[in-house]
Design an enzyme around this catalytic site. Sequence first.
Site, PDB file in Angstrom:
ATOM      1  N   ASN A  84       0.839  -1.190   0.000  1.00 59.77           N
ATOM      2  CA  ASN A  84       0.000   0.000   0.000  1.00 59.77           C
ATOM      3  C   ASN A  84       0.881   1.250   0.000  1.00 59.77           C
ATOM      4  OD1 ASN A  84      -2.421   1.539   0.166  1.00 59.77           O
ATOM      5  ND2 ASN A  84      -3.350  -0.116   1.355  1.00 59.77           N
ATOM      6  N   HIS A 114      23.880   3.667  10.623  1.00 54.10           N
ATOM      7  CA  HIS A 114      25.053   4.536  10.753  1.00 54.10           C
ATOM      8  C   HIS A 114      25.857   4.151  11.988  1.00 54.10           C
ATOM      9  CE1 HIS A 114      23.536   7.125   7.571  1.00 54.10           C
ATOM     10  NE2 HIS A 114      22.348   6.977   8.122  1.00 54.10           N
ATOM     11  N   ARG A 182       2.289 -15.177  19.656  1.00 52.44           N
ATOM     12  CA  ARG A 182       1.852 -16.570  19.574  1.00 52.44           C
ATOM     13  C   ARG A 182       2.099 -17.055  18.155  1.00 52.44           C
ATOM     14  NH1 ARG A 182      -3.151 -17.458  17.025  1.00 52.44           N
ATOM     15  NH2 ARG A 182      -4.471 -15.635  16.777  1.00 52.44           N
TER      16      ARG A 182
END
Length: 195
Positions: A84, A114, A182
Amino acid sequence: MTEKEKAGKGLLYDANFDRTLLKDREHAKVILHRYNQTSPLQPTERKELLKILLGKSGNDFIIEPPFYCDYGYNIEIGENFFANMNLVILDGAKVTIGKNTFIAPNVSIYTAGHPLDVEQRNQGLEYAYPVAIGDNVWIGGNVVVLPGVTIGNNAVIGAGSIVTKDIPENALAMGNPCKVVRFITEEDKNKYRKE
């Protein structure tokens, strides 16, 4: 060894002042500018531009504009990929995304980081570690995936998570830092079915 080769080996490299990498990023920005300005009525042109930009893609994929990346050629996406809007991929190293993977809005995938040492950082040095996202993965909105992470097949990453470590296959993981809550089970197949 070139700066690009150093990046590919996970070594510190000059991302800010190396002419080759600057030119490569400029090339990607030109293509992305064209891509992000296309009309929704131009799906063929969009796909053609992404095929020029990306290192590898399937034939069936959608990345909703706007989309941003550093180089493009380090990104590989599988078949039936959907992302999206507002996907950002900093692809100083390889980013591999499997088939049937869905990415929600405002997701950021970073291979680049960095140094903590200020002198190295001020020299324009950075490192890049590959990111691998498996098949059938769903990444929720506003997720950040950090350098060096692997997300296993069939995993689901909850919205707003910051993925700092590897996530195993079939895991539902979320949070900051992202942790396995889970594992996805057979019960989940029937959770949203209406009889």
